[in-house]
Design a protein around this motif. Structure first.
Motif, PDB file in Angstrom:
ATOM      1  N   LEU A 362      27.050  59.288   7.828  1.00 21.57           N
ATOM      2  CA  LEU A 362      26.810  59.595   9.233  1.00 21.57           C
ATOM      3  C   LEU A 362      27.061  58.333  10.041  1.00 21.57           C
ATOM      4  O   LEU A 362      26.886  57.213   9.552  1.00 21.57           O
ATOM      5  CB  LEU A 362      25.408  60.142   9.461  1.00 21.57           C
ATOM      6  N   TYR A 363      27.522  58.519  11.265  1.00 18.91           N
ATOM      7  CA  TYR A 363      27.823  57.370  12.115  1.00 18.91           C
ATOM      8  C   TYR A 363      27.477  57.701  13.563  1.00 18.91           C
ATOM      9  O   TYR A 363      27.383  58.873  13.962  1.00 18.91           O
ATOM     10  CB  TYR A 363      29.297  56.958  12.000  1.00 18.91           C
ATOM     11  N   ALA A 364      27.275  56.648  14.339  1.00 21.72           N
ATOM     12  CA  ALA A 364      26.979  56.808  15.762  1.00 21.72           C
ATOM     13  C   ALA A 364      27.546  55.614  16.512  1.00 21.72           C
ATOM     14  O   ALA A 364      27.610  54.493  15.984  1.00 21.72           O
ATOM     15  CB  ALA A 364      25.478  56.915  16.000  1.00 21.72           C
ATOM     16  N   GLN A 365      27.957  55.866  17.736  1.00 20.61           N
ATOM     17  CA  GLN A 365      28.544  54.821  18.574  1.00 20.61           C
ATOM     18  C   GLN A 365      28.187  55.081  20.031  1.00 20.61           C
ATOM     19  O   GLN A 365      28.245  56.219  20.499  1.00 20.61           O
ATOM     20  CB  GLN A 365      30.061  54.824  18.400  1.00 20.61           C
ATOM     21  N   TYR A 366      27.816  54.011  20.712  1.00 17.54           N
ATOM     22  CA  TYR A 366      27.499  54.137  22.138  1.00 17.54           C
ATOM     23  C   TYR A 366      28.465  53.268  22.920  1.00 17.54           C
ATOM     24  O   TYR A 366      28.571  52.062  22.702  1.00 17.54           O
ATOM     25  CB  TYR A 366      26.061  53.713  22.418  1.00 17.54           C
ATOM     26  N   ASP A 367      29.194  53.907  23.826  1.00 18.93           N
ATOM     27  CA  ASP A 367      30.211  53.262  24.654  1.00 18.93           C
ATOM     28  C   ASP A 367      29.701  53.281  26.087  1.00 18.93           C
ATOM     29  O   ASP A 367      29.571  54.342  26.695  1.00 18.93           O
ATOM     30  CB  ASP A 367      31.522  54.029  24.524  1.00 18.93           C
ATOM     31  N   VAL A 368      29.396  52.096  26.641  1.00 21.38           N
ATOM     32  CA  VAL A 368      28.740  52.056  27.948  1.00 21.38           C
ATOM     33  C   VAL A 368      29.395  51.013  28.850  1.00 21.38           C
ATOM     34  O   VAL A 368      29.776  49.920  28.404  1.00 21.38           O
ATOM     35  CB  VAL A 368      27.228  51.759  27.798  1.00 21.38           C
ATOM     36  N   ASN A 369      29.540  51.349  30.116  1.00 19.98           N
ATOM     37  CA  ASN A 369      29.969  50.404  31.140  1.00 19.98           C
ATOM     38  C   ASN A 369      28.720  49.832  31.803  1.00 19.98           C
ATOM     39  O   ASN A 369      28.044  50.521  32.566  1.00 19.98           O
ATOM     40  CB  ASN A 369      30.853  51.096  32.180  1.00 19.98           C
ATOM     41  N   LEU A 370      28.390  48.584  31.496  1.00 18.75           N
ATOM     42  CA  LEU A 370      27.195  47.965  32.066  1.00 18.75           C
ATOM     43  C   LEU A 370      27.374  47.673  33.545  1.00 18.75           C
ATOM     44  O   LEU A 370      26.399  47.616  34.293  1.00 18.75           O
ATOM     45  CB  LEU A 370      26.879  46.674  31.307  1.00 18.75           C
TER      46      LEU A 370
END
Length: 693
Positions: A362-370
């Protein structure tokens, strides 16, 4: 004479005048689509906005270069080298990391079939490719094992037009090399269909006519790929794909004055299905199923006496269902997560039985523009495997846009590669020489068998050393770079460092009574690769583009490096016949690694004459193949160095009657040859006719 005819035709062809003017096409939308990258984050991202080192090769670039197989186009990219292993297969090296650690995908799913480590890139035609994406550095946080050094994803085309579209092409070149393509695409109201077929063949060539056999034997292969897209609703779509590959190649080998003959056969097929469901503007989910099977067989026998020299089989399967989802948490951030199950099996000569690996992940990724200038990607993956310790693979990447022209980006990630079937279950004895190679998991039992048969003189390692599981190889990779794009200029600089631990290699575990050794595998190597890559491009005019790339690479074994610094590695002085400790500056590094790689590319569109010409100069500095003076490492006194060389590739294309393209080109135009480089047989000229409809 063929090479001279090609060169003359190139000169004339580039300046031939067409009867009509070329229609000017607005390619803005096309260029924007080609800028979209999927592999690096498993979501659609603009290439320029990614905080990771990624190379994108568009269909337009592939067509203009004249490349027909994957290895040809990859070898022209900065920091990417193709290297042949003992099987003769040509694999890819990225940032000094060998092919064993580079994951090969097609439409996001992995391909199998590494009999000796390298994945044979020439198996893959580029005739129906939309683009190729290369992610450099550890990518196990999304893709797991084998993505320790990077990922190469081949993305095929999707039908878009309601009219029947496609192309048919034929190419003939040196060594009777022939490539035939047929590509058909059509879109109905809800249904999209595509069919692709390729035939590729060659008479082979011989770089050493004074010895028996050819360097590359004649072969013939076929690729068939059909894809179906169906839109149940606007928010519910189905994608299915089936691909088949088959190759037959003549084989021959002379042993003890006996000429053995036969052939080798390869067969691969895979099926891929994905259901994409967009629940709303913020949430979508994909259900994916994938199965692939690769088979290879070789038979070499004496046609007169009937004696069999080699009879081997290789049959590998991979089954993988996966579910992944993207959820837009806020206007500025997207969460990507997935879970999957993988079953991999191999039935091979020199294995006692069919062996199988099971794993869940299982994998997870968070892509965010700060902020408007900051983008951060944080991700991790957990793998549970039946044959080695669980693996946790995190990654963090960020990009900061200083202004509209300059951006700074960096990433750090963990990568791993599981012990493969060969390293765990191999059971091979060379009948001619007498040595034995045993996989780690079968070594204790096989040693006991050999001892009971009276074939073991002594065991040189405690058997307890073989009780603990073989660890997965791992690495931590760092990338720090800067991009610049303004007006006619663009440039990208990337500094990298990859530290590897628990690398698996062979060691002697026992001595046989015949004087030969018994080998098995062990974790002990620690190496690192470091350096930088620089790519730059300048748009001289709207029709003339010049680009250049350079990589500086240092690749060393840490144990060897320490031994040199301790003064415990020696070389015999030819004048005094005394052993002298080598200096740190005399330690060259790992085999098959060049310190310098560079390229210069010139692309010129002659729109007035409906033609284009491109020239690519590729430089690789010297590198060593193996240790020749017996001190256990590569130093500047070894005699296996291949000197630096330049290859020159050129192609010119002209359009006739709107739908016909005639391309004339030559790879290795300056006819560089070296018997130690089996993939460079001299100049390779070709002519290709393509009909676009």
């Amino acid at each position: 004479m063929f090479k001279y005819h090609v060169f003359i035709c190139l000169c004339l062809f580039a300046f031939a005048k067409a009867e009509s003017q070329q229609k000017v096409v607005d390619t803005t939308k096309t260029e924007q689509l080609e800028e979209i990258v999927l592999t690096a984050t498993r979501t659609e991202r603009q290439l320029s906005s990614l905080p990771l080192p990624v190379t994108l090769i568009s269909k337009k670039t592939i067509e203009k270069s004249g490349a027909i197989r994957l290895n040809e186009i990859l070898n022209e990219q900065t920091g990417i080298i193709t290297v042949a292993d003992e099987s003769g297969f040509e694999g890819v090296q990225i940032q000094g990391i060998s092919s064993d650690y580079i994951l090969i995908l097609i439409d996001g799913v992995p391909l199998v079939g590494r009999s000796a480590g390298n994945f044979d890139l020439s198996r893959l035609t580029v005739g129906n490719i939309k683009q190729i994406e290369v992610v450099k550095g550890p990518s196990s946080s999304l893709y797991g094992s084998e993505a320790l050094g990077g990922v190469i994803n081949i993305i095929t085309e999707k039908p878009a037009s309601p009219a029947l579209k496609g192309n048919a092409s034929y190419r003939i070149g040196s060594f009777e090399q022939q490539d035939i393509n047929l590509n058909l695409k059509k879109r109905f109201e809800k249904l999209r269909l595509s069919l692709f077929a390729n035939r590729f063949s060659s008479d082979g060539y011989d770089l050493t006519p004074e010895t028996s056999g050819q360097t590359v034997n004649p072969f013939e292969n076929y690729t068939f790929n059909t894809r179906v897209f169906y839109d149940f609703k606007e928010n519910l779509t189905l994608f299915t794909s089936a691909r088949y590959y088959n190759q037959v190649q003549e084989a021959g080998f002379t042993f003890e004055d006996v000429d053995f003959e036969g052939d080798s056969q390869e067969q691969e097929w895979n099926t891929h299905a994905r259901l994409d469901h967009k629940w709303n503007d913020d949430f979508n989910i994909s259900y994916e199923f994938y199965y692939t099977n690769y088979q290879a067989a070789e038979l070499l026998a004496d046609p007169i006496g009937g004696e069999v020299l080699s009879d081997s089989d290789f049959n590998q399967t991979l089954l993988r269902p996966e579910i992944r989802a993207n959820y837009k948490i806020t206007e500025y951030g997207t969460l990507t997560a997935g879970v999957g199950y993988q079953v991999e099996a191999l039935d091979r000569t020199f294995f006692d039985e069919r062996v199988q690996f099971d794993s869940q992940y299982l994998y997870a990724q968070y892509d965010v523009n700060l902020s408007e200038k900051w983008n951060v990607i944080a991700g991790a993956r957990f793998d549970n495997h039946s044959e080695y310790s669980n693996q946790f693979s995190p990654k963090l990447a960020a990009i900061y846009n200083i202004n509209e022209s300059i951006a700074v980006k960096g990433s750090v990630g963990y990568g791993f590669k599981a012990p493969d079937f060969r390293q765990l279950y191999f059971d091979f004895t060379n009948s001619a020489v007498g040595y034995t190679v045993l996989g780690y998991n079968v070594a204790p039992a096989k040693l006991n068998e050999l001892q009971a048969q009276g074939q073991i003189l002594d065991v040189v390692v405690p058997l307890n050393d073989l009780n603990d599981p073989l660890e997965a190889e791992s690495s931590i990779g760092y990338n720090l770079g800067m991009t610049y794009k303004k007006g006619k200029w663009n440039a990208e600089l990337n500094l990298f460092r990859n530290d590897f631990t628990n690398l698996i290699d062979t060691r002697i575990i026992a001595r046989r009574t015949n004087g030969q050794n018994v080998f098995s595998y062990v974790n002990f190597d620690e190496i690192y690769t470091t350096g930088f890559e620089l790519n730059t491009g300048y748009k001289v005019t709207n029709d003339l583009n010049i680009s250049a790339g350079y990589q500086l690479l240092y690749a060393f074994d840490k144990a060897q490096e320490q031994a040199v610094e301790d003064g415990s590695v020696f070389i015999r002085d030819a004048q005094t016949n005394q052993s002298v400790a080598i200096d740190r500056s005399e330690y060259f590094g790992l085999v098959n690694r060049s310190r310098h790689n560079a390229n210069i590319k010139i692309f010129y569109d002659i729109k007035k004459y409906k033609a284009n010409v491109n020239l690519r100069l590729l430089y690789r500095s010297k590198y060593a193949q193996f240790d020749t003076n017996g001190n256990g490492l590569i130093d500047i006194y070894d005699s296996s160095f291949i000197n630096g060389f330049v290859t020159t590739n050129v192609a010119a294309t002209k359009t006739f009657y709107k739908d016909f393209d005639l391309q004339i080109g030559a790879n290795n135009l300056l006819n560089y040859r070296d018997n130690n480089i089996p993939t460079l047989p001299g100049i390779q000229g070709y002519i290709r006719l393509n009909y676009q409809f």
